[in-house]
Design an enzyme around this catalytic site. Structure first.
Site, PDB file in Angstrom:
ATOM      1  N   ALA A   1      33.518  45.015  41.786  1.00  0.00           N
ATOM      2  CA  ALA A   1      32.253  44.368  41.476  1.00  0.00           C
ATOM      3  C   ALA A   1      32.590  42.926  41.099  1.00  0.00           C
ATOM      4  O   ALA A   1      33.708  42.638  40.651  1.00  0.00           O
ATOM      5  CB  ALA A   1      31.569  45.088  40.322  1.00  0.00           C
TER       6      ALA A   1
ATOM      7  N   GLY B   1      34.935  48.537  41.877  1.00  0.00           N
ATOM      8  CA  GLY B   1      33.799  48.878  42.736  1.00  0.00           C
ATOM      9  C   GLY B   1      34.203  49.058  44.202  1.00  0.00           C
ATOM     10  O   GLY B   1      33.518  49.756  44.952  1.00  0.00           O
TER      11      GLY B   1
ATOM     12  N   GLU C   1      39.274  48.593  35.705  1.00  0.00           N
ATOM     13  CA  GLU C   1      38.225  48.170  34.778  1.00  0.00           C
ATOM     14  C   GLU C   1      38.701  48.071  33.335  1.00  0.00           C
ATOM     15  O   GLU C   1      38.227  47.230  32.576  1.00  0.00           O
ATOM     16  CB  GLU C   1      37.016  49.135  34.852  1.00  0.00           C
ATOM     17  CG  GLU C   1      36.163  48.973  36.103  1.00  0.00           C
ATOM     18  CD  GLU C   1      36.632  49.809  37.281  1.00  0.00           C
ATOM     19  OE1 GLU C   1      37.769  50.321  37.252  1.00  0.00           O
ATOM     20  OE2 GLU C   1      35.850  49.937  38.237  1.00  0.00           O
TER      21      GLU C   1
ATOM     22  N   GLU D   1      35.484  52.473  44.415  1.00  0.00           N
ATOM     23  CA  GLU D   1      34.308  53.359  44.313  1.00  0.00           C
ATOM     24  C   GLU D   1      33.543  53.420  45.632  1.00  0.00           C
ATOM     25  O   GLU D   1      33.032  54.481  46.018  1.00  0.00           O
ATOM     26  CB  GLU D   1      33.413  52.871  43.163  1.00  0.00           C
ATOM     27  CG  GLU D   1      34.115  53.064  41.819  1.00  0.00           C
ATOM     28  CD  GLU D   1      33.412  52.359  40.674  1.00  0.00           C
ATOM     29  OE1 GLU D   1      33.340  51.112  40.691  1.00  0.00           O
ATOM     30  OE2 GLU D   1      32.937  53.039  39.756  1.00  0.00           O
TER      31      GLU D   1
HETATM   32  N1  CAA Z   1      35.093  39.457  41.254  1.00  0.00           N
HETATM   33  C1  CAA Z   1      34.929  38.154  41.472  1.00  0.00           C
HETATM   34  N2  CAA Z   1      35.838  37.369  42.099  1.00  0.00           N
HETATM   35  C2  CAA Z   1      36.971  37.966  42.510  1.00  0.00           C
HETATM   36  C3  CAA Z   1      37.215  39.334  42.312  1.00  0.00           C
HETATM   37  C4  CAA Z   1      36.211  40.106  41.659  1.00  0.00           C
HETATM   38  N3  CAA Z   1      36.326  41.408  41.460  1.00  0.00           N
HETATM   39  N4  CAA Z   1      38.426  39.636  42.810  1.00  0.00           N
HETATM   40  C5  CAA Z   1      38.922  38.487  43.314  1.00  0.00           C
HETATM   41  N5  CAA Z   1      38.046  37.479  43.140  1.00  0.00           N
HETATM   42  C6  CAA Z   1      38.188  36.074  43.520  1.00  0.00           C
HETATM   43  C7  CAA Z   1      39.146  35.326  42.587  1.00  0.00           C
HETATM   44  O1  CAA Z   1      38.486  34.924  41.422  1.00  0.00           O
HETATM   45  C8  CAA Z   1      39.575  34.186  43.472  1.00  0.00           C
HETATM   46  O2  CAA Z   1      38.553  33.219  43.463  1.00  0.00           O
HETATM   47  P1  CAA Z   1      38.927  31.627  43.430  1.00  0.00           P
HETATM   48  O3  CAA Z   1      39.705  31.382  44.696  1.00  0.00           O
HETATM   49  O4  CAA Z   1      37.580  30.958  43.406  1.00  0.00           O
HETATM   50  O5  CAA Z   1      39.738  31.427  42.205  1.00  0.00           O
HETATM   51  C9  CAA Z   1      39.629  34.812  44.866  1.00  0.00           C
HETATM   52  O6  CAA Z   1      38.830  35.986  44.793  1.00  0.00           O
HETATM   53  C10 CAA Z   1      41.030  35.211  45.287  1.00  0.00           C
HETATM   54  O7  CAA Z   1      41.579  36.050  44.270  1.00  0.00           O
HETATM   55  P2  CAA Z   1      42.980  35.795  43.538  1.00  0.00           P
HETATM   56  O8  CAA Z   1      43.300  34.315  43.543  1.00  0.00           O
HETATM   57  O9  CAA Z   1      42.935  36.462  42.216  1.00  0.00           O
HETATM   58  O10 CAA Z   1      43.962  36.521  44.552  1.00  0.00           O
HETATM   59  P3  CAA Z   1      45.366  37.192  44.205  1.00  0.00           P
HETATM   60  O11 CAA Z   1      45.989  37.514  45.514  1.00  0.00           O
HETATM   61  O12 CAA Z   1      46.144  36.358  43.245  1.00  0.00           O
HETATM   62  O13 CAA Z   1      45.002  38.557  43.450  1.00  0.00           O
HETATM   63  C11 CAA Z   1      43.763  40.603  43.101  1.00  0.00           C
HETATM   64  C12 CAA Z   1      44.288  39.567  44.133  1.00  0.00           C
HETATM   65  C13 CAA Z   1      44.950  41.358  42.475  1.00  0.00           C
HETATM   66  C14 CAA Z   1      42.861  41.561  43.874  1.00  0.00           C
HETATM   67  C15 CAA Z   1      42.965  39.871  42.008  1.00  0.00           C
HETATM   68  O14 CAA Z   1      42.003  39.008  42.625  1.00  0.00           O
HETATM   69  C16 CAA Z   1      42.227  40.761  41.066  1.00  0.00           C
HETATM   70  O15 CAA Z   1      42.831  41.333  40.186  1.00  0.00           O
HETATM   71  N6  CAA Z   1      40.875  40.876  41.214  1.00  0.00           N
HETATM   72  C17 CAA Z   1      40.047  41.618  40.325  1.00  0.00           C
HETATM   73  C18 CAA Z   1      40.185  43.127  40.548  1.00  0.00           C
HETATM   74  C19 CAA Z   1      39.338  43.894  39.550  1.00  0.00           C
HETATM   75  O16 CAA Z   1      39.539  43.822  38.349  1.00  0.00           O
HETATM   76  N7  CAA Z   1      38.352  44.644  40.076  1.00  0.00           N
HETATM   77  C20 CAA Z   1      37.466  45.434  39.253  1.00  0.00           C
HETATM   78  C21 CAA Z   1      36.228  44.649  38.930  1.00  0.00           C
HETATM   79  S1  CAA Z   1      35.231  45.432  37.717  1.00  0.00           S
HETATM   80  C22 CAA Z   1      34.340  46.613  38.563  1.00  0.00           C
HETATM   81  O17 CAA Z   1      34.486  46.789  39.763  1.00  0.00           O
HETATM   82  C23 CAA Z   1      33.367  47.390  37.727  1.00  0.00           C
HETATM   83  C24 CAA Z   1      32.700  48.532  38.421  1.00  0.00           C
HETATM   84  O18 CAA Z   1      33.263  49.617  38.574  1.00  0.00           O
HETATM   85  C25 CAA Z   1      31.334  48.443  38.846  1.00  0.00           C
END
Ligand code: CAA
Length: 255
Positions: A64, A109, A132, A112
């Protein structure tokens, strides 16, 4: 730009989450587009199955959208979770099979969404997790419920409470994905599965899904009675007549 793209290839509909700069993270607009997309595809009788994937070569869906959730209060969080759950339900209850083509990160998400599919085929670059807890929340789109039902409580609990990210081979070992193929092969592999499905009795394919999805919510006695009802319904169809006649006439069935 549309954040969900639908294209048709023969009898397959390919639904692509298209926000590659945000690793295809699901914000409200994307969730609403997905819901609209599944509602529209339900009307398309030609489709034998749907394949869901993510745009680009890095992510299926990285979760998400964290920037969209950052400032939410209790009610906004609940409403966002409910929207996500409606999307997951529309995938799970779609009348024909939905295959997850997991081409990269499937986190939060995104994992999911993969779990709501009927089954998943992963590229060797796929990564799975429910991270999360790193953000101080729990899964909100059904992950705490579908993950243990698919892989068992032990594996699910470990993934949920550690936020650990696992690779495609580990995901395959615990039953989260059916098999792992190269990134180059992933879409062809999924299209071949759809082609196989498209040659089967269409009503039987739908009822298989209904039997499994419905029956899994019931105790075994009720579920087997439910199966008998659906089995009986097959005999009201031209598909059953053609399928059995074709077998006895030693020719392929023409559904
Ligand atoms: N939401 C918003 N933006 C996201 C995102 C997310 N879940 N995942 C990645 N992005 C964005 C980053 O912010 C980044 O944006 P910018 O270029 O503007 O800075 C872009 O995508 C590229 O990401 P990274 O630079 O972080 O890429 P990376 O290769 O270094 O890392 C990754 C990749 C390990 C997937 C890392 O992006 C990450 O950890 N993302 C978040 C994963 C996460 O925590 N997901 C769970 C979200 S909470 C949820 O989903 C709740 C639910 O159940 C409903």
């Amino acid at each position: 730009m549309n954040s969900v793209i639908t294209e048709k290839k023969d009898r397959a509909a390919i639904v692509t989450i298209n926000r590659p700069k945000a690793l295809n993270a699901l914000n409200r607009d994307t969730l609403e587009e997905l819901l609209a997309c599944f509602t529209a595809l339900e009307e398309d009788r030609e489709i034998a199955a749907i394949i869901i994937t993510g745009a680009g070569d890095k992510a299926f869906v990285a979760g998400a959208d964290i920037s969209a959730m950052q400032d939410m209060d209790t009610l906004a969080g609940r409403e966002f979770g409910q929207l996500g759950q409606r999307v997951m339900n529309s995938v799970e209850t779609f009348s024909r099979p939905v295959i997850g083509a997991i081409n990269g990160f499937a986190l939060g998400g995104g994992c999911e969404l993969a779990l709501a599919c009927d089954f998943r085929i992963a590229s060797d670059s796929a990564r799975f997790g429910q991270p999360e807890v790193n953000l101080g929340v729990i899964p909100g789109f059904g992950g705490s419920q579908r993950l243990p039902r698919l892989v068992g409580t032990g594996h699910a609990m470990e993934l949920l409470v550690t936020g650990e990210i696992i690779d495609a081979e580990q995901a395959c070992r615990i039953g989260l994905v059916n098999r792992v193929v190269s990134a180059a092969q992933l879409m062809d592999e999924c299209l071949q599965v759809v082609e196989k499905i498209s040659r089967k009795g269409p009503l039987a394919v739908r009822l298989c899904k209904e039997a499994v999805r419905g029956g899994m919510q019931m105790d075994i006695d009720r579920a087997c009675r439910y199966e008998s009802e659906l089995f009986g319904i097959c005999f009201a169809s031209a598909d059953q007549k053609e399928g059995m006649r074709a077998f006895l006439e030693k020719r392929p069935a023409n559904f």
